[in-house]
Design a protein around this motif. Sequence first.
Motif, PDB file in Angstrom:
ATOM      1  N   GLU A 292       2.888  43.665   0.086  1.00 52.21           N
ATOM      2  CA  GLU A 292       3.595  43.731  -1.199  1.00 52.21           C
ATOM      3  C   GLU A 292       5.061  44.055  -0.975  1.00 52.21           C
ATOM      4  O   GLU A 292       5.942  43.470  -1.598  1.00 52.21           O
ATOM      5  N   GLU A 293       5.280  45.029  -0.078  1.00 56.19           N
ATOM      6  CA  GLU A 293       6.646  45.489   0.173  1.00 56.19           C
ATOM      7  C   GLU A 293       6.741  46.034   1.588  1.00 56.19           C
ATOM      8  O   GLU A 293       5.711  46.209   2.261  1.00 56.19           O
TER       9      GLU A 293
ATOM     10  N   ARG B 266       6.528  38.921  -3.812  1.00 55.34           N
ATOM     11  CA  ARG B 266       6.343  40.020  -2.850  1.00 55.34           C
ATOM     12  C   ARG B 266       7.164  39.751  -1.593  1.00 55.34           C
ATOM     13  O   ARG B 266       7.755  38.681  -1.437  1.00 55.34           O
TER      14      ARG B 266
ATOM     15  N   ASP C 160      11.974  42.476   2.638  1.00 56.77           N
ATOM     16  CA  ASP C 160      11.449  43.007   1.368  1.00 56.77           C
ATOM     17  C   ASP C 160      12.043  42.207   0.205  1.00 56.77           C
ATOM     18  O   ASP C 160      13.209  41.811   0.241  1.00 56.77           O
TER      19      ASP C 160
END
Length: 169
Positions: free
Chosen positions: A159-160, A134, A126
């Motif tokens: 994105e995460e 991202r 992450d």
Amino acid sequence: MTTSTRMDSISPDSQMSRRNFLKLGAAALGALAVLEISAVGLMFLQPRSLEGEFGGVVTAGPVNSFPPGSITEFPAGRFFLIRADDGGFLAVYRRCTHLGCSVSWDPGLNQFVCPCHGSHFDELGDILNPPAPRALDTFLVIIEDGVVKVDTSKPRTREEFESSQLVYT
Ligand code: FES
């Protein structure tokens, strides 16, 4: 006085058959050349097997060889296999999501680090800081008969981190 040459002794029929024989030989050589060129061309056009390397399915190993909380790099596959503390698997692409440099795992920091512009990623890939926009991309993890495989043919953007990205036995 008459002189005779070898040609004089050859009948028109045998000259004809020699001509035909030469034509046939030339045609056969031409056909052989075309076949060779086609075979070489087909070899180049045939999709190369990427089994075991980046772009194909990489066999990582038995599930039990990856303890929970471990991170294992597969340089030929260009990914890190993460086994989270709860036993779930995640394969992350080593390509930074900023401009594509290769990230490395820093066990002291417990983070992935990009050498180009300083982005860091946590132990699940992450994003921790820009300029990377991202989380690290992931690859499909397949667990078959107790063996972990990673399909590196299609990176999956995210994105995460989300817990649904982990794969369990
Ligand atoms: S390429 Fe990784 S931070 Fe720029």
